[in-house]
Design an enzyme around this catalytic site. Structure first.
Site, PDB file in Angstrom:
ATOM      1  N   HIS A 143      22.974  40.738  31.264  1.00 49.02           N
ATOM      2  CA  HIS A 143      23.263  41.288  29.935  1.00 49.02           C
ATOM      3  C   HIS A 143      24.034  40.197  29.182  1.00 49.02           C
ATOM      4  CE1 HIS A 143      22.722  45.285  32.081  1.00 49.02           C
ATOM      5  NE2 HIS A 143      21.695  45.114  31.264  1.00 49.02           N
TER       6      HIS A 143
ATOM      7  N   GLU B  31      27.943  40.065  28.592  1.00 47.48           N
ATOM      8  CA  GLU B  31      28.857  40.348  29.705  1.00 47.48           C
ATOM      9  C   GLU B  31      29.308  38.993  30.236  1.00 47.48           C
ATOM     10  OE1 GLU B  31      26.868  43.196  32.256  1.00 47.48           O
ATOM     11  OE2 GLU B  31      26.620  44.581  30.575  1.00 47.48           O
TER      12      GLU B  31
ATOM     13  N   ARG C  40      23.700  42.505  24.370  1.00 46.01           N
ATOM     14  CA  ARG C  40      23.243  42.953  25.696  1.00 46.01           C
ATOM     15  C   ARG C  40      21.817  42.453  25.956  1.00 46.01           C
ATOM     16  NH1 ARG C  40      24.607  46.945  29.394  1.00 46.01           N
ATOM     17  NH2 ARG C  40      22.930  48.076  30.389  1.00 46.01           N
TER      18      ARG C  40
ATOM     19  N   ASN D 116      17.798  44.219  32.520  1.00 49.38           N
ATOM     20  CA  ASN D 116      18.060  44.846  33.821  1.00 49.38           C
ATOM     21  C   ASN D 116      17.403  46.221  33.969  1.00 49.38           C
ATOM     22  OD1 ASN D 116      19.194  44.191  36.296  1.00 49.38           O
ATOM     23  ND2 ASN D 116      20.931  45.579  35.980  1.00 49.38           N
TER      24      ASN D 116
ATOM     25  N   HIS E 181      27.947  41.564  36.560  1.00 48.80           N
ATOM     26  CA  HIS E 181      27.958  42.322  35.300  1.00 48.80           C
ATOM     27  C   HIS E 181      29.389  42.702  34.914  1.00 48.80           C
ATOM     28  CE1 HIS E 181      23.586  43.452  34.950  1.00 48.80           C
ATOM     29  NE2 HIS E 181      23.629  42.959  36.184  1.00 48.80           N
TER      30      HIS E 181
ATOM     31  N   GLU F 244      29.926  45.183  39.150  1.00 46.57           N
ATOM     32  CA  GLU F 244      30.282  45.717  37.827  1.00 46.57           C
ATOM     33  C   GLU F 244      31.781  45.578  37.682  1.00 46.57           C
ATOM     34  OE1 GLU F 244      28.830  46.698  35.185  1.00 46.57           O
ATOM     35  OE2 GLU F 244      26.745  47.153  35.759  1.00 46.57           O
TER      36      GLU F 244
ATOM     37  N   TYR G 258      26.181  52.420  27.253  1.00 45.04           N
ATOM     38  CA  TYR G 258      25.367  53.555  27.696  1.00 45.04           C
ATOM     39  C   TYR G 258      25.258  54.668  26.646  1.00 45.04           C
ATOM     40  CZ  TYR G 258      25.336  51.542  32.432  1.00 45.04           C
ATOM     41  OH  TYR G 258      25.164  50.732  33.526  1.00 45.04           O
TER      42      TYR G 258
HETATM   43 ZN   LIG Z   1      25.374  44.562  32.763  1.00 48.93          ZN
END
Ligand SMILES: [Zn+2]
Length: 297
Positions: A14, A17, A58, A65, A109, A168, A280
């Site tokens: 992304h 990130e 992103r 992804n 990420h 993450e 999200y």
């Molecule tokens: Zn990500």
């Protein structure tokens, strides 16, 4: 997996990130940062979504992804940049399936959720389980999320390798860097490499198993919405930044704009993660509910 011969470390899947993007840049400029950690494997670095990083987003056309399912990789002459890039990456590091060139992918990420360093495992691969269990004991800010996936249909970059770990790291706003999180991430990726070396020497397999909390994917939930599809509530203040904490049945989970609690509708306790992740909202995902177990890994 008896031997880990090829490892790919990825950043910028992304584009905004930045922990992975900058770890990639640092290591790509000077291999002494990582080369010693696992001399028995070939280690490759990759900046996965280059065009998205150039515009600090992103993705450009669609989420890279979410582009590695077999049916997407099979598309001929796709127009979307990310599908073309997914096919390139699959040619270089795959092909996805039993004959893949890559044994292990570590994909770095960030998340705006307060998840510390979350180690996401999509299979019960013996190396990734064993190494992740060690890391949870070495780093207090480290957690294991198990998200079982049918590998062929799974859209994640890591699934083109035999095994993968998705890191993450948060809470970090997208498009920014946090020095402490960067330093911790670098240490953790290095430790995975060192443990891959121990695995190849047969040392890690002999170490005693460790007790770990495992947060297993249960259900993704959306924000409460009105009949027009507009969000009609926010993450409850009790839950904000409270990833991995127990939410009992009927505990408040959202709050409406006029201050009314909206409860957890599950008839049991859940442990939410990815709480209020900014990327999200477009996916209609307010948080992922997990179930917590204690296991020997
Ligand atoms: Zn990500």
């Amino acid at each position: 997996m008896s031997q880990i011969k090829t490892i790919v470390i990825a950043g910028g899947t992304h584009g905004n990130e930045l922990t992975g993007v900058k770890l990639y840049s640092k290591w790509a400029a000077d291999n002494h940062y990582y080369k010693h950690a696992c001399p028995s494997a070939k280690i490759e670095l990759v900046h996965t979504n280059i065009e998205a990083t150039q515009v600090c987003r992103r993705y450009v056309d669609l989420d890279l992804n979410r582009s590695f399912a077999n049916r997407l990789l099979a598309l001929e002459n796709p127009s979307a940049y990310e599908i073309r890039r997914a096919k390139e990456l699959n040619d270089r590091f795959g092909p996805k399936g039993e004959n893949t060139k890559t044994d292990l992918i570590i994909d770095v990420h960030n998340t705006t959720s307060n998840m510390g360093v979350c180690l996401i495992l999509s299979t019960r691969d013996p190396f990734t389980m064993r190494a992740s269990a060690e890391l949870v004991h070495e780093f207090p800010n480290c957690f294991i999320y198990y998200q079982p996936e049918e590998r062929g249909e799974s859209p994640y970059f890591g699934t083109i390798a035999k095994a993968d770990i998705c890191l993450e790291i948060g809470a970090q706003p997208h498009g920014t860097l946090d020095a402490s999180l960067f330093a911790e991430t670098e240490k953790i990726v290095l430790r995975y490499l060192e443990m891959a070396e121990e695995w190849n020497q047969g040392i890690l397999q002999k170490k005693p198993k460790k007790t770990v909390d495992v947060y297993t994917q249960y259900k993704d939930i959306d924000y409460p919405r009105d009949k027009f599809g507009e969000i009609r509530g926010m993450v409850h203040p009790n839950l904000q930044n409270g990833d991995y904490k127990e939410v009992k049945s009927s505990d408040p989970i959202f709050i409406s704009f006029d201050g009314k609690d909206i409860p957890n509708e599950e008839d049991k306790s859940v442990w939410p993660i990815f709480i209020n992740e900014s990327a999200y909202y477009e996916k209609k995902l307010a948080m992922s509910l997990t179930l917590k177990t204690t296991e020997e890994w």
